[in-house]
Design an enzyme around this catalytic site. Structure first.
Site, PDB file in Angstrom:
ATOM      1  N   HIS A 154       0.801  -1.229   0.000  1.00 49.41           N
ATOM      2  CA  HIS A 154       0.000   0.000   0.000  1.00 49.41           C
ATOM      3  C   HIS A 154       0.834   1.280   0.000  1.00 49.41           C
ATOM      4  CE1 HIS A 154      -3.564  -2.256   0.048  1.00 49.41           C
ATOM      5  NE2 HIS A 154      -3.710  -2.441   1.351  1.00 49.41           N
TER       6      HIS A 154
ATOM      7  N   GLU B  12     -11.642  -3.930  -3.386  1.00 47.93           N
ATOM      8  CA  GLU B  12     -10.630  -2.962  -3.782  1.00 47.93           C
ATOM      9  C   GLU B  12     -10.358  -3.104  -5.288  1.00 47.93           C
ATOM     10  OE1 GLU B  12      -7.198  -3.360  -0.962  1.00 47.93           O
ATOM     11  OE2 GLU B  12      -8.582  -4.824  -0.076  1.00 47.93           O
TER      12      GLU B  12
ATOM     13  N   ASP C  56      -8.362 -12.870   0.523  1.00 47.39           N
ATOM     14  CA  ASP C  56      -7.531 -11.686   0.304  1.00 47.39           C
ATOM     15  C   ASP C  56      -6.883 -11.860  -1.067  1.00 47.39           C
ATOM     16  OD1 ASP C  56      -6.166  -9.330   0.546  1.00 47.39           O
ATOM     17  OD2 ASP C  56      -4.890  -9.950   2.220  1.00 47.39           O
TER      18      ASP C  56
ATOM     19  N   HIS D  41     -10.005   1.570   0.055  1.00 50.38           N
ATOM     20  CA  HIS D  41      -9.923   0.459   0.994  1.00 50.38           C
ATOM     21  C   HIS D  41     -11.039   0.511   2.041  1.00 50.38           C
ATOM     22  CE1 HIS D  41      -7.943  -2.702   3.306  1.00 50.38           C
ATOM     23  NE2 HIS D  41      -6.973  -2.759   2.398  1.00 50.38           N
TER      24      HIS D  41
END
Length: 352
Positions: A106, A316, A252, A177
């Site tokens: 990130h 996302e 994820d 996010h």
């Protein structure tokens, strides 16, 4: 429509941060802050016409500064993971901070979601946040001017428009996010909420949640637990003995959006609240994340909420993680003078 601006408190260095709330004619609203260009609250009417805040968040800027879950933020310059914090661009290797196991995540320890943006009301339904990411910030090349525009309409559509322009070739991958819980941010687990993703495959992760470059078909045996091509609850298969779920500590994963119709990437809904959310995007992928580490992310939630793992989920929209090491993935290189431009929309409605 109206936009209300108010103080959101001060950061540890004394910087005052502001909060902007866009209110539509139904009394629904979206609140966004200059800290991280973050979504703080999304108040939507449920089946009984009561407002529910369906975005996990904090009550003030100082609490956002302390949390480590990237709540509602815009991570960057490169969202998601870059393997070993290294990439080669135009024959030159760049080294970035390693802040997630062996990888860069990130944008680094002070990625865009940990910076103060300049906020400006540009219409009665829109706010724009902008900032200059200077050459060398977090190790990235080139000066990058970036903006994020939030628009919330009377029809319950939250539109997020990203733009960026650099004076040198660089890498850019922007997303949002926000953690959603369609029963309300403080209502507990999202495992019983339903999801559909318009994807036939996803990118395989290693044990550090980094894409290996391999694409896994949802028609394969190993892909069955990952398959959301038919509506099913988020929690239906999340505890299965599946290597991909183990590597992500839950979901994820980057889903490849090859089957979008009119840009529709995903749809989620709750039978309890009746709230439905459709996600549309121009981006080629969406990271579906089930908030697997919320309980250890130092979050002081709104209204005294104590968020636990899987109390929220993220969609996302993005280019693929680790793309610089996987040339078969869509490119994340932004050439000098070229305009980076992407759009994601979340449409909220009620299922009767």
């Amino acid at each position: 429509m109206a936009v209300k601006k108010q103080s959101f408190g001060k950061l540890s260095d004394g910087t005052e941060v502001f909060l902007y709330t866009i209110i539509n004619e139904k009394g629904e609203s979206v609140s966004v802050t200059e800290y991280g260009a973050s979504v703080v609250a999304i108040n939507i009417r449920d089946r009984e016409r009561n407002l529910r805040d369906i975005a996990l968040g904090c009550s003030c800027a100082a609490d956002y500064e302390e949390q480590t879950a990237c709540l509602g933020g815009v991570p960057g310059r490169h969202a998601n993971r870059i393997g070993k914090g290294r990439f080669v661009l135009n024959g030159e290797e760049y080294s970035l901070a390693v802040n997630n196991g062996p990888n860069h995540l990130h944008g680094g320890p002070t990625g865009f979601h940990r910076r103060v943006w300049y906020g400006k009301v540009v219409d009665d339904d829109s706010v724009v946040f902008s900032r200059l990411s200077t050459d060398g910030e977090e190790g990235y090349p080139g000066n990058l001017m970036v903006s994020v525009k939030y628009t919330f309409t009377n029809k319950g559509r939250l539109v997020i428009r990203y733009k960026a322009l650099a004076d040198r070739d660089t890498v850019v991958n922007l997303t949002n996010h926000t953690y959603f819980n369609l029963n309300g941010h403080d209502s507990g687990s999202v495992n019983g909420q339903y999801l559909h993703i318009w994807a036939d495959s996803f990118t395989e992760n290693d044990s550090d949640c980094l894409p290996t470059g391999r694409v896994v078909s949802l028609d394969s045996e190993e892909g069955k637990a990952m398959d959301f091509r038919e509506d099913r609850t988020i929690g239906e298969k999340i505890e299965e003995d599946n290597i991909h779920l183990k590597n992500g500590s839950g979901y994820d994963h980057n889903y490849i959006l090859e089957n979008r119709k009119d840009g529709l990437a995903a749809r989620a809904y709750s039978k309890e609240s009746g709230i439905c959310m459709e996600c549309y995007t121009t981006q080629p992928g969406v990271q579906f994340y089930t908030g697997n580490f919320l309980s250890t992310s130092n979050i002081r939630g709104k209204d005294g909420a104590n968020y636990q793992d899987r109390d929220g989920f993220c969609l996302e929209t993005q280019h693929f993680p680790n793309a610089m090491a996987c040339p078969q993935f869509p490119s994340v290189v932004l050439k000098a003078g070229e305009l980076y431009k992407e759009k994601t929309e979340y449409l909220f409605s009620v299922m009767e």
